[in-house]
Design an enzyme around this catalytic site. Structure first.
Site, mmCIF file in Angstrom:
data_model
loop_
_atom_site.group_PDB
_atom_site.id
_atom_site.type_symbol
_atom_site.label_atom_id
_atom_site.label_comp_id
_atom_site.label_asym_id
_atom_site.label_seq_id
_atom_site.Cartn_x
_atom_site.Cartn_y
_atom_site.Cartn_z
ATOM 1 N N ARG A 1 0.840 -1.203 0.000
ATOM 2 C CA ARG A 1 0.000 0.000 0.000
ATOM 3 C C ARG A 1 0.878 1.258 0.000
ATOM 4 N NH1 ARG A 1 -1.907 -3.178 4.287
ATOM 5 N NH2 ARG A 1 -3.956 -4.133 3.968
ATOM 6 N N GLY A 2 0.199 2.407 -0.122
ATOM 7 C CA GLY A 2 0.818 3.706 0.111
ATOM 8 C C GLY A 2 2.057 3.963 -0.720
ATOM 9 N N ILE A 3 3.092 4.454 -0.042
ATOM 10 C CA ILE A 3 4.330 4.807 -0.732
ATOM 11 C C ILE A 3 4.963 3.580 -1.378
ATOM 12 C CG2 ILE A 3 6.688 5.662 -0.390
ATOM 13 C CD1 ILE A 3 5.565 7.581 1.712
ATOM 14 N N ASP B 1 5.734 -7.929 1.508
ATOM 15 C CA ASP B 1 5.013 -7.364 2.642
ATOM 16 C C ASP B 1 4.658 -8.487 3.610
ATOM 17 O OD1 ASP B 1 3.600 -5.406 4.242
ATOM 18 O OD2 ASP B 1 3.376 -4.248 2.392
ATOM 19 N N ASN C 1 11.659 0.043 1.988
ATOM 20 C CA ASN C 1 10.566 0.972 2.288
ATOM 21 C C ASN C 1 9.783 0.589 3.539
ATOM 22 O OD1 ASN C 1 8.253 2.924 1.608
ATOM 23 N ND2 ASN C 1 7.234 0.938 1.527
ATOM 24 N N LYS D 1 5.061 7.469 21.046
ATOM 25 C CA LYS D 1 4.861 7.899 22.434
ATOM 26 C C LYS D 1 6.083 8.727 22.814
ATOM 27 C CE LYS D 1 1.097 5.622 23.982
ATOM 28 N NZ LYS D 1 -0.091 6.292 24.580
ATOM 29 N N ALA E 1 9.320 8.942 27.738
ATOM 30 C CA ALA E 1 8.978 8.650 29.137
ATOM 31 C C ALA E 1 7.800 7.696 29.238
ATOM 32 C CB ALA E 1 8.668 9.957 29.869
ATOM 33 N N TYR F 1 11.249 6.199 16.265
ATOM 34 C CA TYR F 1 11.175 6.312 14.806
ATOM 35 C C TYR F 1 12.307 7.204 14.266
ATOM 36 C CZ TYR F 1 9.017 7.199 10.211
ATOM 37 O OH TYR F 1 8.755 7.290 8.874
ATOM 38 N N LYS G 1 15.295 6.163 11.656
ATOM 39 C CA LYS G 1 15.455 6.812 10.358
ATOM 40 C C LYS G 1 16.785 7.560 10.249
ATOM 41 C CE LYS G 1 11.638 5.371 8.539
ATOM 42 N NZ LYS G 1 11.682 4.401 7.403
#
Length: 476
Positions: A239-241, A260, A317, A324, A327, A382, A386
């Site tokens: 899906r998506g990108i 996937d 990809n 979150k 903490a 994240y 990256k």
């Protein structure tokens, strides 16, 4: 997800309202469309002292059907034009109300001969005269040298200064006009980069620096299908990108192996079938179901690709988010994001390289993020993963060069996907407007950048991180 504001202000009534109360009016970007010419129109040429790229630039512009017009600063351009039998002349600034077909499609300045900060004045003369004459969705490109390759500190200084210029021009030009700097080592082949940056395929790429080393490039037999005969693995392709990447790679001639997780198998199958329906002459594309975080995944993927005859292009990809603040974040949320977004890439590449499954001259392309450059609230895991993708690109470029393999990354900004459609309205609008294009990008923008980096003509481009963000105000 549709950008209703973009649609509104580009209709007569909405445009009138925007003008009357001072609202921004983003330009509808010109993107590649099947059957439409990618190039054409006028390229206005400027230069500093002793430019070194006039000959290849003239050859390129002639081959893609663009007409060159020299600014008075390009003293040597007319001699080169005469040798090539090309039309040229002195550039005259167009009035702001000049008809669209009388405006220039690109401004190109050869700054490779600038060796001292005092010589930067020539840039002012050219862009002061010319910038208001660029058509909507036009292009600004400055050609320079990688500062690290300059022997003199003064030359290093002057060449590094070009980054500030190109990024500022991208913010000032508006109208969907992009501005980028191409740093070419002596002997480097800039043809592939300029074809991409001059075309509608680079619509959402602006404020970027592309470094080209002296590695010989191999122009494809067909520039419309530069990936013909190549096999490409795309993870997260359902899906998506990921689906957009698979589609553009197939359009450019590649046989796509889409990968996937088992939960996405139905969507993955539909994506692969759609490729076959659109390009039936290429035959069946391949759906590969695997959890890249599984212990046995690298070996399984490597064995499957080896059985197909190996692989030429690997696009990492696939990724997840578990947002979150740190903490409040669980240990599992931290570990899973790092493992899927970064660790799995390392393990898969090691398996493909150790088994010689990735061919000599292959391409590895990672999908990073603006978060990996600037960080983001609530995304420490994240952003770490990256940023690690960027580290892989920079750290592996030199070791892979011995095998002719390039490794690069794209770093998307705000892209219109199902994920961003779920964001709160205020955050979504901020993401769309906080860039020089004043709008979000599309999955195809990321895919086009990846297809360019995957091309045989991009042999001299490695260790680069290309932001596909419309020149976002966030990050470096």
């Amino acid at each position: 997800m549709k950008d209703r504001y973009l649609d509104f202000v580009n209709k007569p009534f909405g445009a009138s309202v925007a003008r009357s109360i001072g609202l921004p009016r983003p330009e509808v970007l010109r993107r590649h469309a099947k059957g439409q010419s990618e190039f054409g129109g006028i390229a206005a040429i400027g230069a500093g002292p002793s430019p070194t790229l006039f000959e290849p630039l003239m050859t390129l512009l002639g081959s893609i059907g663009m007409t060159s017009v020299a600014h008075e600063s390009a003293l040597d351009w007319l001699q080169v034009a005469a040798r090539h039998g090309a039309m040229s002349g002195r550039f005259e600034p167009r009035a702001p109300d000049a008809p669209p077909n009388d405006r220039v499609q690109a401004l190109i300045f050869d700054a490779t001969g600038i060796t001292d900060s005092t010589q930067l004045h020539g840039l002012f003369g050219f862009f002061h005269d010319a910038i208001r004459s660029v058509a909507k969705s036009g292009r600004i490109i400055v050609l320079g040298l990688p500062p690290q390759s300059c022997a003199s500190p003064r030359t290093w200084t002057a060449q590094r200064a070009l980054e500030g210029l190109t990024r500022s021009l991208g913010k000032e030009a508006r109208g969907g006009i992009s501005s980028n700097l191409v740093q070419v080592e002596p002997g480097g082949d800039m043809q592939g980069a300029l074809r991409f940056l001059l075309s509608p395929r680079s619509a959402y790429v602006s404020g970027q620096v592309v470094r080209i080393d002296a590695t010989p490039a191999s122009p494809p037999a067909d520039w419309n299908q530069p990936l013909a005969g190549k096999r490409a693995l795309v993870t997260g392709a359902a899906r998506g990108i990921g689906a957009a990447i698979a589609q553009v790679l197939a359009e450019r001639g590649a046989h796509v192996i889409g990968l996937d997780v088992p939960e996405a198998q139905d969507a993955l199958d539909q994506t692969m079938l759609a490729l076959e329906d659109t390009w039936p002459s290429q035959g069946a594309h391949t759906a590969l179901v695997a959890d890249i975080a599984a212990t046995d995944a690298p070996a399984t993927i490597s064995e499957t690709l080896a059985a197909l005859g190996g692989i030429d292009i690997v696009v990492h990809n696939a990724g997840i988010t578990r947002d979150k603040t740190i903490a409040k974040m669980t240990e599992a949320a931290w570990d899973s994001v790092i493992d899927v977004n970064l660790g799995a890439q390392e393990r898969i590449d090691e398996a493909l390289l150790n088994g010689d499954v990735l061919h000599m001259g292959g391409r590895i392309i990672g999908v990073s993020s603006i978060s990996g450059i600037a960080g983001n609230f609530g995304q420490a895991n994240y952003a770490t993963s990256k940023a690690g993708v960027i580290g892989r690109v920079q750290g592996m470029a030199k070791p892979l060069a011995a095998r002719g393999i390039t490794i690069n990354a794209v770093a998307p900004g705000f892209i219109e996907t199902h994920m961003t459609a779920k964001m709160p309205l205020a955050l979504r609008e901020a993401g769309r407007r906080m860039n020089s294009m004043s709008q979000g990008g599309l999955p195809v923008d990321v895919a086009e950048a990846i297809a360019w980096l995957a091309s045989p003509a991009s042999s001299g481009i490695t260790g680069n991180v290309l932001r596909v963000c419309g020149q976002s105000l966030i990050g470096a």
